[in-house]
Design an enzyme around this catalytic site. Structure first.
Site, PDB file in Angstrom:
ATOM      1  N   SER A 246       0.827  -1.309  -0.147  1.00 43.35           N
ATOM      2  CA  SER A 246      -0.018  -0.002   0.044  1.00 43.35           C
ATOM      3  C   SER A 246       0.707   1.287   0.210  1.00 43.35           C
ATOM      4  O   SER A 246       1.768   1.507  -0.849  1.00 43.35           O
ATOM      5  CB  SER A 246      -1.076  -0.043   1.250  1.00 43.35           C
TER       6      SER A 246
ATOM      7  N   ASP B  43      -5.843  -3.194  -2.888  1.00 47.16           N
ATOM      8  CA  ASP B  43      -4.765  -2.978  -1.849  1.00 47.16           C
ATOM      9  C   ASP B  43      -4.134  -4.281  -1.279  1.00 47.16           C
ATOM     10  O   ASP B  43      -4.848  -5.064  -0.788  1.00 47.16           O
ATOM     11  CB  ASP B  43      -5.460  -2.250  -0.335  1.00 47.16           C
TER      12      ASP B  43
END
Length: 296
Positions: free
Chosen positions: A47, A172
């Site tokens: 991320s 993500d």
């Protein structure tokens, strides 16, 4: 190989946790690592940690800060309007794929990243199969290949639209097998010592999802995303507990914020700048201990 690109840490993996705009604080670790001449030969990010990874390997301390502090002032950075038109609360395509060139908002030193011999690992989550995917240098042929994968790794579900790469859909990497901290990826690469940059304080524990039904409804097309979101708290807490045990055994150095003063969606420039200053102060205070742990 130029001296400034030659890694001097070979037996320890560098791992950056994500956390959205909390990386305003942890990007200060990138700055201090670079200023201290500490060069790992294996780095992984999840991320927002994938942006820290890219900035660290491009040896760009200024961009490390700008990515999570100054850039938030860009009028194209994202807001409710971009969310409503389908581009995300954070305007991800602009942030990651339209800002890297020299004449654009956030230039990226592709040549330095490309020439850096260190291994680069960017973790994402396959929205259909539910599998964790690790992108490596073989996937980064040109700068756009890197940037779209950093975007995929950073695509917070609900807040940002999924990313398609070569016919696959990604979100993500925090939804992956270790809950957002790439300890498992480093172990799979053969590492037994770890330098891990966390984005939550020591007392933090992720709570069980309070509204699982929302995710099950919102992600009807991608049930793997819903399932991973609902169960992530267990994987995340387990990985942190394992890291603290490794720290006690002397096998891990953990940069843990003394205090995390901002959330993942923070947009206030003054608060982001203050978080970065706090991170830089802590990083400078700890840098001697980093070198002791790494044998430098």
């Amino acid at each position: 190989m130029t001296p400034e690109l030659a890694p001097n840490v070979h037996d320890t993996a560098l791992i950056f946790e994500g956390g959205g705009m909390r990386a305003a604080l942890t990007s200060a670790v990138v700055v201090e690592l670079l200023n201290s001449g500490i060069a790992f030969d294996w780095v992984a990010g999840v991320s927002a940690g994938s942006s820290n990874t890219a900035n660290y390997l491009s040896r760009d301390a200024r961009r490390a800060r700008r990515s999570f502090v100054d850039f938030a002032a860009d009028p194209k950075f994202g807001n409710v309007r971009t969310f409503l038109r389908g581009d995300g609360l954070f305007n991800a395509k602009y942030i990651y794929e339209q800002t890297g060139l020299p004449d654009q908002a956030l230039p990226f030193d592709w040549e330095t990243f490309r020439d850096n011999p260190a291994e680069a690992n960017v973790v994402a989550f396959d929205a259909v199969s539910g599998e964790q995917v690790v992108f490596t240098r073989e996937d980064f042929r040109e700068m756009p290949d890197l940037m779209v994968r950093v975007r995929a790794s950073s695509t917070m579900p609900v807040l940002m639209p999924p990313v398609e790469i070569d016919g696959r859909t990604y979100v993500d990497g925090a939804l992956g097998t270790a809950g957002g901290i790439a300890l498992d990826v480093a172990r799979d690469a053969g590492y037994e010592r770890f330098f891990v940059v966390l984005t939550r304080d020591r007392e933090y524990r992720k709570e069980r999802e309070r509204f699982p039904g929302f995710y099950l409804t919102y992600f009807r097309r991608f049930p793997a995303i819903a399932e991973a979101l609902i169960s992530r708290w267990e994987r995340y807490n387990a990985t942190r507990e394992e890291l603290f045990e490794l720290e006690r055994e002397g096998k891990a150095y953990l940069f843990v914020p003394d205090r995390m003063p901002i959330g993942n969606g923070e947009r206030s420039l003054s608060k982001l700048a203050a978080a970065h200053r706090a991170g830089l102060s802590q990083a400078r205070r700890e840098s001697a201990a980093w070198k002791d742990f790494l044998g430098l």
